[in-house]
Motif scaffolding. Structure first.
Motif, mmCIF file in Angstrom:
data_model
loop_
_atom_site.group_PDB
_atom_site.id
_atom_site.type_symbol
_atom_site.label_atom_id
_atom_site.label_comp_id
_atom_site.label_asym_id
_atom_site.label_seq_id
_atom_site.Cartn_x
_atom_site.Cartn_y
_atom_site.Cartn_z
ATOM 1 N N ASN A 175 34.764 38.005 101.909
ATOM 2 C CA ASN A 175 35.700 39.296 101.434
ATOM 3 C C ASN A 175 36.876 39.234 101.476
ATOM 4 O O ASN A 175 37.203 40.357 100.348
ATOM 5 N N PHE A 176 37.271 37.872 101.924
ATOM 6 C CA PHE A 176 39.232 38.541 101.402
ATOM 7 C C PHE A 176 39.489 37.408 99.767
ATOM 8 O O PHE A 176 40.313 37.222 100.244
ATOM 9 N N HIS A 177 38.426 36.646 99.358
ATOM 10 C CA HIS A 177 38.771 36.452 98.005
ATOM 11 C C HIS A 177 39.750 37.888 97.204
ATOM 12 O O HIS A 177 40.608 37.552 96.397
ATOM 13 N N PRO A 178 39.126 39.175 97.263
ATOM 14 C CA PRO A 178 39.848 39.881 96.078
ATOM 15 C C PRO A 178 41.461 40.015 96.464
ATOM 16 O O PRO A 178 42.546 40.400 96.184
ATOM 17 N N LEU A 179 41.506 40.135 97.895
ATOM 18 C CA LEU A 179 42.831 39.670 99.023
ATOM 19 C C LEU A 179 43.611 39.139 98.068
ATOM 20 O O LEU A 179 44.823 39.208 97.782
ATOM 21 N N LYS A 180 42.968 38.194 97.951
ATOM 22 C CA LYS A 180 43.412 36.369 97.574
ATOM 23 C C LYS A 180 43.953 36.497 95.796
ATOM 24 O O LYS A 180 45.162 36.615 95.972
ATOM 25 N N ARG A 181 43.480 37.310 95.494
ATOM 26 C CA ARG A 181 43.225 37.545 93.956
ATOM 27 C C ARG A 181 44.552 38.090 93.710
ATOM 28 O O ARG A 181 45.806 38.168 93.092
ATOM 29 N N LYS A 182 44.791 40.001 94.791
ATOM 30 C CA LYS A 182 45.160 40.639 94.711
ATOM 31 C C LYS A 182 46.786 40.125 95.095
ATOM 32 O O LYS A 182 48.146 40.370 93.949
ATOM 33 N N SER A 183 46.929 39.147 95.677
ATOM 34 C CA SER A 183 48.036 38.728 96.297
ATOM 35 C C SER A 183 49.557 37.336 95.051
ATOM 36 O O SER A 183 50.005 37.449 95.087
ATOM 37 N N LEU A 241 52.126 38.000 92.849
ATOM 38 C CA LEU A 241 53.428 37.025 93.230
ATOM 39 C C LEU A 241 53.781 36.488 91.861
ATOM 40 O O LEU A 241 54.905 36.199 91.635
ATOM 41 N N LYS A 242 52.707 36.625 90.601
ATOM 42 C CA LYS A 242 52.814 36.198 89.366
ATOM 43 C C LYS A 242 53.884 37.267 89.367
ATOM 44 O O LYS A 242 55.368 37.258 88.567
ATOM 45 N N LEU A 243 54.096 38.784 89.192
ATOM 46 C CA LEU A 243 54.211 39.899 89.519
ATOM 47 C C LEU A 243 55.641 39.946 89.391
ATOM 48 O O LEU A 243 56.887 40.383 88.327
ATOM 49 N N ILE A 244 55.726 39.394 90.384
ATOM 50 C CA ILE A 244 57.303 39.497 91.591
ATOM 51 C C ILE A 244 58.335 38.252 90.418
ATOM 52 O O ILE A 244 59.258 38.367 90.495
#
Length: 69
Positions: free
Chosen positions: A12-20, A24-27
């Protein structure tokens, strides 16, 4: 004792990993754009500039004087 799963497993933490990862890429992109716009563009402009040549007029055997620029 029986273990009750509440859905907080690893999967269930895979979407959270994708969001982070996206965050990170956006920053990184925002940082690169700011670095380019605030510093690098000025150095690119400065390297293209040069001083004009001062041309002196030489008369027959007389010492040349530089004209004010």
């Amino acid at each position: 004792m029986a273990m009750i799963e509440l859905g907080f497993g690893r999967q269930n933490f895979h979407p959270l990993k994708r969001k982070s990862s996206l965050l990170l890429k956006l920053i990184a992109v925002v940082f690169a754009v700011l670095l380019f716009c605030e510093f690098l563009i000025y150095y690119l402009a400065i390297f293209q500039c040069n001083w004009p040549e001062v041309k002196t007029t030489a008369s027959d055997g007389e010492q040349t004087t530089r004209e004010p620029v």
